[in-house]
Design a protein around this motif. Structure first.
Motif, PDB file in Angstrom:
ATOM      1  N   ARG A   1      38.993 -16.286  68.478  1.00 45.15           N
ATOM      2  CA  ARG A   1      38.705 -17.530  69.198  1.00 45.15           C
ATOM      3  C   ARG A   1      39.951 -18.060  69.896  1.00 45.15           C
ATOM      4  NH1 ARG A   1      35.755 -18.303  64.450  1.00 45.15           N
ATOM      5  NH2 ARG A   1      37.129 -19.899  63.554  1.00 45.15           N
ATOM      6  N   ILE A   2      41.086 -18.091  69.195  1.00 43.41           N
ATOM      7  CA  ILE A   2      42.295 -18.630  69.820  1.00 43.41           C
ATOM      8  C   ILE A   2      42.796 -17.684  70.904  1.00 43.41           C
ATOM      9  CG2 ILE A   2      43.820 -17.672  68.037  1.00 43.41           C
ATOM     10  CD1 ILE A   2      44.314 -20.931  70.073  1.00 43.41           C
TER      11      ILE A   2
ATOM     12  N   GLU B   1      38.815 -16.147  63.607  1.00 40.29           N
ATOM     13  CA  GLU B   1      39.572 -17.259  64.177  1.00 40.29           C
ATOM     14  C   GLU B   1      40.602 -16.761  65.178  1.00 40.29           C
ATOM     15  OE1 GLU B   1      42.952 -20.310  64.119  1.00 40.29           O
ATOM     16  OE2 GLU B   1      42.916 -18.178  63.620  1.00 40.29           O
TER      17      GLU B   1
ATOM     18  N   LEU C   1      39.844 -24.055  64.410  1.00 37.76           N
ATOM     19  CA  LEU C   1      41.102 -23.327  64.283  1.00 37.76           C
ATOM     20  C   LEU C   1      41.730 -23.661  62.939  1.00 37.76           C
ATOM     21  CD1 LEU C   1      42.579 -23.909  67.862  1.00 37.76           C
ATOM     22  CD2 LEU C   1      41.065 -22.076  67.070  1.00 37.76           C
TER      23      LEU C   1
ATOM     24  N   LEU D   1      40.781 -18.190  73.956  1.00 33.76           N
ATOM     25  CA  LEU D   1      41.173 -19.448  74.601  1.00 33.76           C
ATOM     26  C   LEU D   1      42.479 -19.273  75.372  1.00 33.76           C
ATOM     27  CD1 LEU D   1      40.695 -22.498  74.983  1.00 33.76           C
ATOM     28  CD2 LEU D   1      41.912 -22.872  72.821  1.00 33.76           C
TER      29      LEU D   1
ATOM     30  N   TYR E   1      36.796 -23.528  75.106  1.00 34.76           N
ATOM     31  CA  TYR E   1      36.621 -24.361  73.909  1.00 34.76           C
ATOM     32  C   TYR E   1      36.554 -23.418  72.715  1.00 34.76           C
ATOM     33  CZ  TYR E   1      34.194 -27.798  70.819  1.00 34.76           C
ATOM     34  OH  TYR E   1      33.817 -28.644  69.799  1.00 34.76           O
ATOM     35  N   ALA E   2      37.433 -23.620  71.744  1.00 35.17           N
ATOM     36  CA  ALA E   2      37.454 -22.788  70.539  1.00 35.17           C
ATOM     37  C   ALA E   2      37.219 -23.682  69.329  1.00 35.17           C
ATOM     38  CB  ALA E   2      38.782 -22.049  70.407  1.00 35.17           C
ATOM     39  N   HIS E   3      36.099 -23.469  68.678  1.00 37.87           N
ATOM     40  CA  HIS E   3      35.716 -24.290  67.536  1.00 37.87           C
ATOM     41  C   HIS E   3      36.382 -23.782  66.267  1.00 37.87           C
ATOM     42  CE1 HIS E   3      32.752 -25.928  64.515  1.00 37.87           C
ATOM     43  NE2 HIS E   3      32.964 -26.976  65.275  1.00 37.87           N
TER      44      HIS E   3
ATOM     45  N   ALA F   1      33.483 -20.969  72.096  1.00 41.32           N
ATOM     46  CA  ALA F   1      33.469 -19.928  71.076  1.00 41.32           C
ATOM     47  C   ALA F   1      33.280 -20.543  69.694  1.00 41.32           C
ATOM     48  CB  ALA F   1      34.769 -19.133  71.118  1.00 41.32           C
TER      49      ALA F   1
END
Length: 532
Positions: free
Chosen positions: A257-258, A254, A272, A261, A268-270, A64
């Motif tokens: 993304r977390i 953000e 944070l 995850l 994979y979270a780009h 992500a």
């Protein structure tokens, strides 16, 4: 050529290029409609993950990233966001790329050889093939560079390739390119590693249909602003990836993304933010990869328009900032204060300049001299990057103490980086890793296509060319120091800090390099990642 053939590794500059974990700019733009599918369930020594370290093949990794909305493209020469760069790295190759120490490392180039005058360089290609089976040739290299340098285009690497006389450069044979330069260039391998300088097949123009590269993954599908799916390239010159597939999904928030995850929707979270990392680090649910002091955080003042066309106003803004308060408040204290220059700890960084401190009395005096005592400015910002909106609010309060009214304008995540490049007068800005000379070429020359401060000075351009042409490293460093002293005194970047770069992965992910700044070779290098 008058000099013996020199392998790439013999031409790295001696000395330290990068201290610690320091990491295009580049911005990134929620998981509005996250569409993912299920996945099946010897990395670098500093890779994240647990277990016996033995790679296994198979599975799809879902990564992500923040993206750029419906205008996204797979054209590698237009790559600007981190999502663009990660996708481009999966599909394409460059002649060289930056290692963790920011020295040029070989990719499609097997070796480079300078002529005696440093104005001609011979590059030998390794044996590699495009996804359609055609070999990568010297003609493909020249086509790619000429496309980037097209005056009618706005390709990211254009300014970096400026030293090359592409009309005079030629293919000596299918795997050898002779680059003729406009002037001697001592660090020419950095040009080969420039952000966005990807090699594409000769004649390629359409990259959003079914792009063909020579990278570790082949194209499967692409939905701009939503997702891209790539499949393992079994014929990759650097070894086939362990993963069957990698899917890039767009998640601008953000929190999205977390949560994706934690919920098992991605592995994979780009990018944070610091608070998220602290909340989950060491708790066993996810792995946190933290690259210390990796990202330059700044405000960019446009020097070609009022009020920042007056250097006294720019200096006043330098003196309004309490950098420690900005780092503590916007980055939760996880970072280092800046000194209005890019590249803290990098080779050629002007570390001898005094640390700038807040001086409200001097700032007020400068504003009076400039006739700007009751100045009002608009600060463009966006939640597109960690710390941006927080820093904007903190700086607004700091500026008020000097009698300046800062009005915050919050932009959209999809278009922020495009919007602030030319419009506005003051904006939140950041940058990932690259050598200082690359930062100058891409952001501070008159012809730079990502010149966010509109720093246009022919004499500064000439100093850059002088530095490039200076063979003696000590003398070259002196020229770069001179350029940085000028930027420190009157430039457009108010660099207030250097932030950690933070990535989150599922516990099953192995092989994520923990010492690879954003924009460097091993960052987002999914061909070396596997699922345990």
């Amino acid at each position: 050529m008058n000099s013996p053939r020199i392998p790439f590794h013999d031409f790295r500059s001696p000395g330290l290029r990068r201290r610690g974990f320091l990491a295009a700019a580049g911005g990134v733009a929620g998981l509005g409609a996250l569409t993912v599918t299920g996945c099946a369930g010897s990395g670098p020594a500093d890779s994240a993950g647990e277990g016996d370290g033995k790679p296994r093949r198979g599975g799809r990794l879902r990564a992500a990233f923040a993206g750029g909305g419906a205008s996204e493209t797979l054209d590698p020469h237009l790559a600007n966001l981190f999502a663009d760069a990660a996708r481009a790295k999966a599909l394409f190759d460059k002649l060289a790329d930056y290692g963790a120490d920011l020295s040029a490392r070989p990719r499609l180039a097997a070796a480079w050889e300078p002529g005696a005058g440093l104005d001609r360089w011979k590059v030998t290609l390794r044996e590699a093939v495009f996804h359609d089976g055609r070999p990568v040739t010297a003609e493909d290299v020249l086509y790619s560079y000429r496309r980037i340098a097209d005056p009618g285009g706005a390709f990211r690497a254009k300014a970096s390739l400026e030293p090359i006389d592409l009309a005079a450069s030629r293919a000596l044979d299918p795997r050898t390119v002779e680059f003729v330069l406009k002037r001697p260039t001592a660090e020419f391998p950095n040009v080969l590693a420039a952000f966005g300088a990807y090699i594409v097949p000769r004649g390629a123009q359409d990259f959003d249909g079914e792009p063909v590269g020579s990278g570790p993954f082949r194209f499967v599908s692409f939905a701009p602003g939503r997702s891209a799916v790539f499949r393992r390239n079994e014929d990759y010159w650097d070894g086939a990836p362990y993963l069957d597939e990698v899917e890039f999904v767009v998640a601008n928030e953000e929190s999205a993304r977390i949560n994706a995850l934690l919920g098992g929707q991605v592995e994979y979270a780009h990018e944070l933010n610091p608070a998220t990392a602290r909340a989950h680090e060491g708790k066993g649910h996810v792995q946190v990869v933290r690259l210390r002091n990796s990202v330059m955080q700044s405000f960019a003042m446009k020097t070609d328009r009022p009020p920042f066309d007056d250097r006294r106003v720019r200096e006043a803004f330098f003196l309004m900032a309490d950098r420690r308060e900005l780092v503590d408040g916007a980055l939760s204290g996880t970072g280092e204060i800046g000194n209005d220059l890019f590249g803290k700890g990098y080779e050629y960084y002007a570390a001898d300049l005094p640390q700038r401190e807040q001086d409200l009395d001097r700032a007020k005096a400068l504003l009076r001299q400039a006739g700007a005592e009751r100045l009002k400015v608009t600060l463009d910002t966006s939640p597109v990057a960690a710390g941006f909106t927080e820093a904007a609010s903190i700086f607004r309060a700091q500026a008020a103490k000097a009698g300046v009214t800062v009005e915050i304008r919050t932009g959209g995540k999809d278009s922020y980086w495009r919007d602030i490049l030319d419009s506005g007068t003051l904006c939140s800005y950041r940058s990932g890793a690259m050598p200082i000379e690359a930062h100058i070429s891409q952001r501070l020359l008159t012809g730079s296509t990502t010149n966010a401060t509109k720093w246009h000075h022919k004499d500064f351009d000439a100093l850059y060319r002088q530095a490039q042409s200076t063979r003696d490293k000590r003398e070259r460093a002196a020229v770069y120091a001179r350029m940085q002293r000028r930027l420190y005194a009157e430039g457009g970047f108010l660099v207030w800090g250097f932030a950690d770069w933070i990535i989150g992965t599922a516990r099953t992910v192995r092989g994520v390099a923990a010492g690879a700044p954003a924009n460097s070779l091993d960052w987002a290098r999914f061909d070396k990642v596997w699922l345990a």
